[in-house]
Scaffold this motif. Sequence first.
Motif, PDB file in Angstrom:
ATOM      1  N   THR A   5      90.768  82.687 -19.099  1.00 34.32           N
ATOM      2  CA  THR A   5      89.858  83.048 -18.018  1.00 34.32           C
ATOM      3  C   THR A   5      90.287  84.359 -17.377  1.00 34.32           C
ATOM      4  N   THR A   6      91.583  84.522 -17.146  1.00 38.42           N
ATOM      5  CA  THR A   6      92.056  85.745 -16.518  1.00 38.42           C
ATOM      6  C   THR A   6      91.833  86.942 -17.436  1.00 38.42           C
ATOM      7  N   LEU A  34      93.159  89.975  -7.266  1.00 41.27           N
ATOM      8  CA  LEU A  34      92.535  90.362  -8.536  1.00 41.27           C
ATOM      9  C   LEU A  34      93.578  90.948  -9.485  1.00 41.27           C
ATOM     10  N   ARG A  35      94.469  91.764  -8.968  1.00 36.81           N
ATOM     11  CA  ARG A  35      95.523  92.368  -9.788  1.00 36.81           C
ATOM     12  C   ARG A  35      96.420  91.280 -10.392  1.00 36.81           C
ATOM     13  N   HIS A  36      96.845  90.323  -9.565  1.00 37.13           N
ATOM     14  CA  HIS A  36      97.690  89.232 -10.064  1.00 37.13           C
ATOM     15  C   HIS A  36      96.930  88.357 -11.068  1.00 37.13           C
ATOM     16  N   HIS A  42      98.743  84.774 -11.588  1.00 36.54           N
ATOM     17  CA  HIS A  42      98.042  83.942 -10.599  1.00 36.54           C
ATOM     18  C   HIS A  42      96.853  83.294 -11.281  1.00 36.54           C
ATOM     19  N   MET A  43      96.751  81.989 -11.171  1.00 32.89           N
ATOM     20  CA  MET A  43      95.584  81.303 -11.716  1.00 32.89           C
ATOM     21  C   MET A  43      94.557  81.181 -10.599  1.00 32.89           C
ATOM     22  N   PRO A  44      93.367  81.683 -10.832  1.00 36.85           N
ATOM     23  CA  PRO A  44      92.353  81.707  -9.786  1.00 36.85           C
ATOM     24  C   PRO A  44      91.699  80.346  -9.569  1.00 36.85           C
ATOM     25  N   SER A  45      91.195  80.170  -8.373  1.00 36.36           N
ATOM     26  CA  SER A  45      90.392  78.981  -8.090  1.00 36.36           C
ATOM     27  C   SER A  45      89.016  79.182  -8.718  1.00 36.36           C
ATOM     28  N   VAL A  46      88.286  78.106  -8.855  1.00 33.32           N
ATOM     29  CA  VAL A  46      86.926  78.191  -9.382  1.00 33.32           C
ATOM     30  C   VAL A  46      86.080  79.068  -8.456  1.00 33.32           C
ATOM     31  N   GLU A  47      86.300  78.941  -7.157  1.00 31.30           N
ATOM     32  CA  GLU A  47      85.548  79.748  -6.187  1.00 31.30           C
ATOM     33  C   GLU A  47      85.800  81.240  -6.392  1.00 31.30           C
ATOM     34  N   THR A  48      87.045  81.628  -6.627  1.00 36.60           N
ATOM     35  CA  THR A  48      87.372  83.036  -6.846  1.00 36.60           C
ATOM     36  C   THR A  48      86.729  83.547  -8.123  1.00 36.60           C
TER      37      THR A  48
END
Length: 69
Positions: A5-6, A34-36, A42-48
Amino acid sequence: MRHWTTKLIRELRNESGWTLRGLSIEADVPRSTLRHLERGTHMPSVETVEKLLMAMGYELEALKINDEE
């Protein structure tokens, strides 16, 4: 969310011509987040992820289809 995903977010951003700064402003996501996310630290949340995709003109449903494969 999987690591791909990232990678996909970074690829879509680059293909769409968005800068980190521009996308972070449009999606209302801190540039550092966003950079991470793009570096895989960094694993993003679904919202992000949804905010980022919507800012680029995509929908979260496209990722859900890929996630099932």
